[in-house]
Scaffold this motif. Sequence first.
Motif: not given
Length: 648
Positions: A389-394, A416-419, A609-613
């Motif tokens: 999901a990080i890639e999809t978000l980017a 990907v956590i959204f608060v 900047r994030a690789t995993d989360r």
Amino acid sequence: MTETMILDPADPNLVFGATGLLQTFNAAGVLGPADVHAATAIARLAGEADDRVRLALALTVRAVRAGSVCIDLAEVHTTSFDTSEVRIDLAGLPWPEPAAWLEAVRASPMVADGHDHEGGRPLRLAHGLLYLERYWLQEEEVRTEWLSREERNPPELDRDRLTGALDRLFTGEGLPAGEPDQQRRAAAVAALRWVSVIAGGPGTGKTTTVARVLALLLDQPGLDHRPGRGLRIALAAPTGKAAARLEEAVREAADQLPAADRDRLGELSASTLHRLLGWLPGSRGRFRYHRGNHLPYDVIVVDETSMVSLTLMARLLEAVRPDARLVFVGDPDQLSSVEAGAVLADIATAPGPDDTALDRGLAALGLDSEPAPPHGVVRLSHTWRYGGAIETLARAIRDSDADAAIDVLRSGAEDVIFVESDLDRADPAGLEPLRERVLTAGRTSHDAAAAGDVEGALRGLDQHRLLCAHRQGPYGVARWGAEAEHWLIEAYGSWAVPAAPGSPVSGRDRTAEWYPGRPLLITANDYELGLYNGDTGVVVATEHGPRAAFARGAEPTVVSPVRLDAVQTVHAMTVHRAQGSQFGCVSFIVPPPDSPLLTRELLYTAVTRATDRVQVFGTVDAIRRAVLHPANRASGLRPRLRPASSGS
Ligand SMILES: Nc1ncnc2c1ncn2[C@@H]1O[C@H](COP(=O)(O)OP(=O)(O)OP(=O)(O)O)[C@@H](O)[C@H]1O
């Protein structure tokens, strides 16, 4: 410096004695003291009394501080200078009428009017843009140096060897059916041109491609192939951390090459650009290598080019022999350099004339399915490292698709956590994922550091990073760093603080200040130690006492704390400072929707900047605003990256 609208007589941002428009724009928070003082002094020297021209000069100084190279007098009244953390109401200000303003500036003795006007004046008006002369000259240098490399006869190559090496090194294996191998294309362009750009987001295989480009070049006949002889190769990046990552990544990529290619490559080390150019103590921006004393290398690879300012790019291009190959690597969608300029983004998006030589070269290699890219820029788009999901978000952020970005953020994906939280409050809801990461990474780093394990402590440091856009206020580094420190003290007690809470500074226990696991941020370049502004490290307990450790390729730099002049504890940092680094988990404090710092590039850089989360804390409104607002850095490079005859 933070700008403010508050008219407070004790406000250090107000310049007493300022008059006319300078005073009005200073009081409104548009101009800082440095802008007003510079404009007043220069105008006095030049005998310029027109208030509007003094304002234009002060705004040009202001623009450079905000990262722009120049201003457009017709547009400047709509510009939010994006170093401000507070939005300023520009509409209520007495902006001069644009046409008359331009005429006044044009007629001023402070202004060189036109591209070809002789120099020696503080300002230059060219192609409708107003520059400080110094930045005009740097932009011209970058433009002409780049173009002169494009216009030279292409490098001579043994085409058969090149084809053979491309077939051996770029098999296209693993790519989805039908997807063109852009790595192969980028490598061919890097071989066929004197200057090229390998562009792409994280994990798209830029470094892998660099290693293979070097292997291609080393495979060419006529070279002494012993490592360290023959083709002289330099690898460089703007920061120490980025140089360390480049060195490591090239080594890993080289390990995957066929044995003969790997042997030819040998051991390569990377340095910072400042070290490459030969930083001279006390020389204020002069380097050992320059136009009159070229760098000795045949191939120079520069990573993290988005962080290279206009000034540094000008110094680099003049120092590189015209017959040396330059390969720039970077992500044009990231934030630009802290200092003025957006050179990579400008070059990557600049239209260019048809490159017939490159077209022919690519056709001879069977790579003519698309026209040659302008300015030798090839974008890699397939992501090899992670596809989550990080890639999809980017991708959604980069494509300016706010709905898609919000969908991913709210999708409940593991990575990907959204608060969605109102961070303006004293005690915002939903901070538990942040607290948990702060505590886990802090513990890992501390335990390894206390046991004298330098590598383990550095790994712990990179497990999690808390990023903000602002320095001050409810969304700023100061608040969130203090919050993280508070959680650490609450959970683990005194090791997490420099001194017992409430103890006077004078009574501080110096060893307690250098407690194991203390995360450090370097705040000024120290060329002697090879530590640079923005480098992060950690305090480690050793048999000789506490030492500060910084990641540096194969061998970390470990120094006594007494040698560190400019250092502070870092529990949170700005996104700008995190450029060139990646972390297992990134928590990002999104600024409010009306923050001038909130741009697409900011959000994209933070997320990537994030690789995993990645954990994002903020509001949907702010995300939407960021995705839809690209940074606005004024520069004349993009439209003018073509021969002067075709566009002055
Ligand atoms: N063509 C390929 N085939 C298989 N794996 C690849 C290929 N290209 C890259 N990879 C793998 O993808 C990962 C990322 O590659 P690389 O480090 O070169 O990307 P990058 O763009 O330099 O990343 P970053 O910008 O994050 O440093 C590595 O593990 C690499 O081995």
